[in-house]
Design a protein around this motif. Structure first.
Motif, PDB file in Angstrom:
ATOM      1  N   TRP A   1     -30.515  83.435 -32.063  1.00  0.00           N
ATOM      2  CA  TRP A   1     -30.499  84.874 -31.816  1.00  0.00           C
ATOM      3  C   TRP A   1     -29.115  85.445 -32.091  1.00  0.00           C
ATOM      4  CZ3 TRP A   1     -35.403  86.171 -30.254  1.00  0.00           C
ATOM      5  CH2 TRP A   1     -36.179  85.164 -29.654  1.00  0.00           C
TER       6      TRP A   1
ATOM      7  N   VAL B   1     -26.494  87.441 -30.749  1.00  0.00           N
ATOM      8  CA  VAL B   1     -26.245  87.899 -29.378  1.00  0.00           C
ATOM      9  C   VAL B   1     -25.350  89.136 -29.347  1.00  0.00           C
ATOM     10  CG1 VAL B   1     -26.677  85.648 -28.335  1.00  0.00           C
ATOM     11  CG2 VAL B   1     -24.327  86.271 -28.964  1.00  0.00           C
TER      12      VAL B   1
ATOM     13  N   ALA C   1     -30.911  79.980 -26.756  1.00  0.00           N
ATOM     14  CA  ALA C   1     -31.007  80.182 -25.308  1.00  0.00           C
ATOM     15  C   ALA C   1     -30.417  78.997 -24.550  1.00  0.00           C
ATOM     16  CB  ALA C   1     -32.467  80.394 -24.903  1.00  0.00           C
TER      17      ALA C   1
ATOM     18  N   THR D   1     -30.604  91.731 -26.156  1.00  0.00           N
ATOM     19  CA  THR D   1     -30.391  90.508 -25.385  1.00  0.00           C
ATOM     20  C   THR D   1     -29.602  90.846 -24.113  1.00  0.00           C
ATOM     21  OG1 THR D   1     -28.330  90.039 -26.563  1.00  0.00           O
ATOM     22  CG2 THR D   1     -30.343  89.065 -27.464  1.00  0.00           C
TER      23      THR D   1
ATOM     24  N   GLN E   1     -31.360  84.924 -18.292  1.00  0.00           N
ATOM     25  CA  GLN E   1     -31.050  85.277 -19.681  1.00  0.00           C
ATOM     26  C   GLN E   1     -32.301  85.853 -20.338  1.00  0.00           C
ATOM     27  OE1 GLN E   1     -28.424  82.180 -21.918  1.00  0.00           O
ATOM     28  NE2 GLN E   1     -30.260  81.175 -21.239  1.00  0.00           N
TER      29      GLN E   1
ATOM     30  N   PHE F   1     -33.676  86.996 -24.390  1.00  0.00           N
ATOM     31  CA  PHE F   1     -33.403  87.071 -25.828  1.00  0.00           C
ATOM     32  C   PHE F   1     -34.565  87.723 -26.565  1.00  0.00           C
ATOM     33  CE2 PHE F   1     -30.961  83.566 -24.151  1.00  0.00           C
ATOM     34  CZ  PHE F   1     -29.703  83.786 -24.715  1.00  0.00           C
TER      35      PHE F   1
END
Length: 418
Positions: A73, A75, A289, A378, A391, A393
């Motif tokens: 991802w 971020v 992640a 995110t 978290q 994402f």
């Protein structure tokens, strides 16, 4: 807890109701089903034990590829806490004081003027009364801004220099700092809060002070000790390009079709497929992640993870303390920009925002929970009261499209029953 995201603990063992946790996935999946979110991955841990991993939707809607544990991802601004940690590691070595003017290392900012009136074409400026200091970069009180804000004449000056969502071709971090130093500041350093390129300039400070490029510092001093093997500035040559989730842009009100509400953001998607020339300490990393969870758990544990100690617990405590003068919130001290979460009852420390007053914030949360998020929606937060990390994402621009960050808190906290 490794990078494989295997849930090994019964949620009940650490005070979570598993049935109530499922509400989190159901709420997120509804956005996927409604065509407002491409796909997602969410993690919940307490006392360092991973109790919930939720996945849904697709990382590539055209190819029908699902979200997987090793999906990478962008971020974006979740790079900022990494850069802030890097700076505080150097601070712990005695490389500088937080009150030091940054001109000691970045002399280009010595003559930077401050905007007081006029247009982007003809700004009226005055000299700095107060120099930009290291803590101004860490707290976004430097007077620097972002070209994509579209809220101030100086934002337009940044866009004219080539800084809106990206940077001019072949400009590296050192050159970017020279460009920003040539533009006026939005206000006198330390007088207000404004989200901007402060953390990018902080990344350049890390480079000059350490004698390493930012990617080298991150790799050797942060990623290797924490076991973050899949985090880098853009994809590396050995990385599978299909592992990177595609980036989607929200198109509110777009009727019909399976991708209603989103379009593939091809131009912006392209940037992360290889290492960029410009190493953005404010937004350049791609991660998984499992990797980013190691970073977040390092914060929760007071500076170390898996034997890799980056910072002392006292330094982390200082970073998650509100540094806005008079302990005021962002509404009082900040500029009224778009925000993913309310700014009422929220302060800002050395690289994170934190909840000062859950009632004023208006979201079920703990006082002192600290967090940040990225432009593609995110987010993460650490709750030191409940000893929880969360978290989230996805890849949806802009992050203000859906109120994901508020829902994360309310749906995780309602599942805590101990």
């Amino acid at each position: 807890m490794g990078s494989d995201l295997t849930v090994s603990t019964d949620p009940a063992e650490v005070g979570f109701d598993a049935g109530r946790l499922e509400r989190l996935d159901r709420r997120l999946s509804r956005w996927v089903d409604d065509g407002q979110l491409p796909g997602f991955l969410v993690t919940v841990a307490r006392h360092g034990k991973l109790v919930h991993v939720g996945r849904g939707g697709l990382r590539d809607m055209d190819a029908g590829l699902p979200v997987e544990d090793d999906t990478r991802w962008r971020v974006f601004s979740m790079t900022k806490p990494v850069t802030s940690v890097a700076a505080m590691m150097l601070y712990e070595e005695g490389a500088f004081e937080l009150t030091d003017p940054i001109t000691k290392w970045l002399p280009e900012f010595a003559e930077t003027r401050v905007y007081v009136a006029g247009s982007a074409q003809k700004p009226v400026t005055v000299p700095q009364i107060e120099p930009i200091r290291v803590w101004h970069l860490l707290t976004h009180t430097s007077g620097l801004t972002y070209g994509f804000h579209h809220a101030h004449p100086v934002d337009a000056i940044y866009r004219a220099l080539g800084y809106e969502w990206g940077s001019p071709r072949d400009a590296d971090l050192a050159e970017a700092c020279r460009h920003w130093a040539s533009a006026p500041l939005v206000f006198q350093p330390g007088s207000e809060w404004n989200y901007g390129v402060s953390t990018d300039v902080l990344g350049r400070l890390v480079e000059v002070v350490s004698g390493q490029t930012l990617d080298e510092f991150f790799e050797q001093r942060i990623f290797a000790p924490l076991g973050m093997r899949d985090t880098s500035f853009g994809l590396r040559p050995e990385d599978d390009p299909e592992s990177l989730a595609r980036l989607y842009l929200a198109t509110p009100g777009k009727p019909g079709g399976p991708s209603s509400g989103m379009v593939f953001g091809e131009a912006m998607d392209r940037g992360a497929h290889k290492k960029p020339v410009y190493l953005s300490g404010g937004g350049g990393l791609v991660s998984t992640a499992g990797d980013y969870l190691r970073f977040v758990e390092m914060l929760r544990r007071g500076g170390s993870y898996d034997g890799g100690r980056l910072l002392s617990p006292r330094t982390i405590r200082q970073m998650r303390t509100n540094h806005l003068p008079g302990n005021v919130d962002l509404v009082t001290y900040g500029r009224p920009l778009f925000a993913e979460t309310p700014m009422r009852g929220v302060g800002f420390g050395l690289g994170f925002s934190m909840v000062l007053d859950p009632a004023a914030y208006g979201v079920l949360s703990s006082p002192g929970d600290y967090s940040w998020g990225g432009a593609a929606s995110t987010a993460f937060y650490v709750d030191p009261v409940e000893d929880v990390t969360v978290q989230f994402f996805t890849q949806l621009l802009p992050s203000s499209t859906l109120p994901i960050r508020n829902y994360l808190r309310q749906l995780v906290n309602q599942a805590l029953v101990d």
